[in-house]
Design a protein around this motif. Sequence first.
Motif, PDB file in Angstrom:
ATOM      1  N   LEU A  21       9.556  -4.382 -23.872  1.00  0.00           N
ATOM      2  CA  LEU A  21      10.942  -4.399 -23.407  1.00  0.00           C
ATOM      3  C   LEU A  21      11.228  -3.067 -22.727  1.00  0.00           C
ATOM      4  N   GLY A  22      11.145  -3.062 -21.418  1.00  0.00           N
ATOM      5  CA  GLY A  22      11.468  -1.871 -20.653  1.00  0.00           C
ATOM      6  C   GLY A  22      10.280  -1.039 -20.221  1.00  0.00           C
ATOM      7  N   ARG A  23      10.597  -0.089 -19.337  1.00  0.00           N
ATOM      8  CA  ARG A  23       9.596   0.772 -18.705  1.00  0.00           C
ATOM      9  C   ARG A  23       8.828   1.629 -19.705  1.00  0.00           C
ATOM     10  N   ILE A  24       9.533   2.273 -20.626  1.00  0.00           N
ATOM     11  CA  ILE A  24       8.853   3.207 -21.529  1.00  0.00           C
ATOM     12  C   ILE A  24       7.838   2.480 -22.395  1.00  0.00           C
ATOM     13  N   ALA A  25       8.219   1.343 -22.945  1.00  0.00           N
ATOM     14  CA  ALA A  25       7.274   0.569 -23.761  1.00  0.00           C
ATOM     15  C   ALA A  25       6.097   0.097 -22.909  1.00  0.00           C
ATOM     16  N   ALA A  26       6.380  -0.381 -21.711  1.00  0.00           N
ATOM     17  CA  ALA A  26       5.302  -0.857 -20.832  1.00  0.00           C
ATOM     18  C   ALA A  26       4.344   0.268 -20.472  1.00  0.00           C
ATOM     19  N   GLN A  27       4.877   1.455 -20.202  1.00  0.00           N
ATOM     20  CA  GLN A  27       4.008   2.575 -19.838  1.00  0.00           C
ATOM     21  C   GLN A  27       3.192   3.068 -21.034  1.00  0.00           C
ATOM     22  N   ARG A  28       3.701   2.884 -22.214  1.00  0.00           N
ATOM     23  CA  ARG A  28       2.960   3.295 -23.411  1.00  0.00           C
ATOM     24  C   ARG A  28       1.927   2.240 -23.823  1.00  0.00           C
ATOM     25  N   ILE A  29       2.301   0.974 -23.725  1.00  0.00           N
ATOM     26  CA  ILE A  29       1.456  -0.103 -24.236  1.00  0.00           C
ATOM     27  C   ILE A  29       0.515  -0.661 -23.169  1.00  0.00           C
ATOM     28  N   ILE A  30       1.017  -0.884 -21.960  1.00  0.00           N
ATOM     29  CA  ILE A  30       0.184  -1.518 -20.923  1.00  0.00           C
ATOM     30  C   ILE A  30      -0.617  -0.476 -20.162  1.00  0.00           C
ATOM     31  N   ARG A  31       0.084   0.445 -19.498  1.00  0.00           N
ATOM     32  CA  ARG A  31      -0.604   1.557 -18.825  1.00  0.00           C
ATOM     33  C   ARG A  31       0.430   2.567 -18.327  1.00  0.00           C
ATOM     34  N   PRO A  32       0.044   3.835 -18.248  1.00  0.00           N
ATOM     35  CA  PRO A  32       1.003   4.901 -17.920  1.00  0.00           C
ATOM     36  C   PRO A  32       1.709   4.768 -16.569  1.00  0.00           C
ATOM     37  N   ASP A  33       1.086   4.118 -15.594  1.00  0.00           N
ATOM     38  CA  ASP A  33       1.720   4.022 -14.278  1.00  0.00           C
ATOM     39  C   ASP A  33       2.387   2.654 -14.050  1.00  0.00           C
ATOM     40  N   TYR A  34       2.658   1.935 -15.117  1.00  0.00           N
ATOM     41  CA  TYR A  34       3.275   0.607 -15.000  1.00  0.00           C
ATOM     42  C   TYR A  34       4.637   0.718 -14.323  1.00  0.00           C
ATOM     43  N   ARG A  35       4.881  -0.142 -13.347  1.00  0.00           N
ATOM     44  CA  ARG A  35       6.149  -0.155 -12.605  1.00  0.00           C
ATOM     45  C   ARG A  35       6.918  -1.423 -12.974  1.00  0.00           C
ATOM     46  N   ILE A  36       7.893  -1.293 -13.829  1.00  0.00           N
ATOM     47  CA  ILE A  36       8.633  -2.445 -14.331  1.00  0.00           C
ATOM     48  C   ILE A  36       9.320  -3.226 -13.212  1.00  0.00           C
ATOM     49  N   THR A  37       9.831  -2.545 -12.210  1.00  0.00           N
ATOM     50  CA  THR A  37      10.534  -3.239 -11.133  1.00  0.00           C
ATOM     51  C   THR A  37       9.598  -4.120 -10.311  1.00  0.00           C
ATOM     52  N   ARG A  38       8.341  -3.734 -10.212  1.00  0.00           N
ATOM     53  CA  ARG A  38       7.371  -4.511  -9.422  1.00  0.00           C
ATOM     54  C   ARG A  38       6.526  -5.461 -10.264  1.00  0.00           C
ATOM     55  N   GLU A  39       6.265  -5.081 -11.516  1.00  0.00           N
ATOM     56  CA  GLU A  39       5.263  -5.804 -12.297  1.00  0.00           C
ATOM     57  C   GLU A  39       5.823  -6.649 -13.441  1.00  0.00           C
ATOM     58  N   HIS A  40       7.141  -6.596 -13.667  1.00  0.00           N
ATOM     59  CA  HIS A  40       7.691  -7.367 -14.788  1.00  0.00           C
ATOM     60  C   HIS A  40       7.289  -8.828 -14.660  1.00  0.00           C
ATOM     61  N   GLY A  41       7.002  -9.430 -15.808  1.00  0.00           N
ATOM     62  CA  GLY A  41       6.652 -10.849 -15.819  1.00  0.00           C
ATOM     63  C   GLY A  41       5.202 -11.169 -15.524  1.00  0.00           C
ATOM     64  N   THR A  42       4.401 -10.183 -15.122  1.00  0.00           N
ATOM     65  CA  THR A  42       2.979 -10.436 -14.887  1.00  0.00           C
ATOM     66  C   THR A  42       2.224 -10.256 -16.206  1.00  0.00           C
ATOM     67  N   PHE A  43       1.135 -10.984 -16.361  1.00  0.00           N
ATOM     68  CA  PHE A  43       0.367 -10.931 -17.602  1.00  0.00           C
ATOM     69  C   PHE A  43      -0.953 -10.202 -17.389  1.00  0.00           C
ATOM     70  N   ILE A  44      -1.347  -9.444 -18.414  1.00  0.00           N
ATOM     71  CA  ILE A  44      -2.623  -8.746 -18.444  1.00  0.00           C
ATOM     72  C   ILE A  44      -3.284  -9.143 -19.760  1.00  0.00           C
ATOM     73  N   TYR A  45      -4.556  -9.480 -19.713  1.00  0.00           N
ATOM     74  CA  TYR A  45      -5.270  -9.877 -20.925  1.00  0.00           C
ATOM     75  C   TYR A  45      -6.122  -8.714 -21.404  1.00  0.00           C
ATOM     76  N   ARG A  46      -5.911  -8.304 -22.662  1.00  0.00           N
ATOM     77  CA  ARG A  46      -6.669  -7.180 -23.214  1.00  0.00           C
ATOM     78  C   ARG A  46      -6.865  -7.394 -24.717  1.00  0.00           C
TER      79      ARG A  46
END
Length: 183
Positions: free
Chosen positions: A120-145
Amino acid sequence: MYTYEELKKYVESCMRCPLSQTRNKAVMGRGNLKSQVLFIAEAPGQNEDRDGIPFTGRSGELLDRLLAEAGMSRGEIYLTNIVKCHPERNRDPKPEEQEACMPYLKYETWLLRPRIIVCLGRIAAQRIIRPDYRITREHGTFIYRKNTWLTAVYHPSALLRDETKIPETIVDLRAIQKKLEEL
């Protein structure tokens, strides 16, 4: 191995960082412990600090409405935060505060073994998915890990500030529900 209740006691008595000095209540995650969907936000807000429950107040009300719109409910999911204590003035949690709480989040995740993690949000995405995650461009996309699908949506508090993003978030949440049904 700790149980959920034992982990909760550790979180509630934690003194690993300075946030423990200013909190009212540490906020352990809450929800369905058998859920296949784990929602992770950045940190508790003022209401959560008062109540000891994640997502109370206006953000929580909006999240509940958005989940319902997508065919989900709080009773079906698990909600938590990276940081378990409220940063004063709702500032972003500092990296060292996030790092202090990561063992708790990792253990929560291990206990739940979710199939989908939703940041939920940029900070969580940058911590959990990857540091350069761009929520405005990448929200809703899935990554399998590591046998888990990761995605991010706008944080409800951001949607309260910009309601034009609510329709996109409903689409994203419906895609999460669809992914869950596929699994």
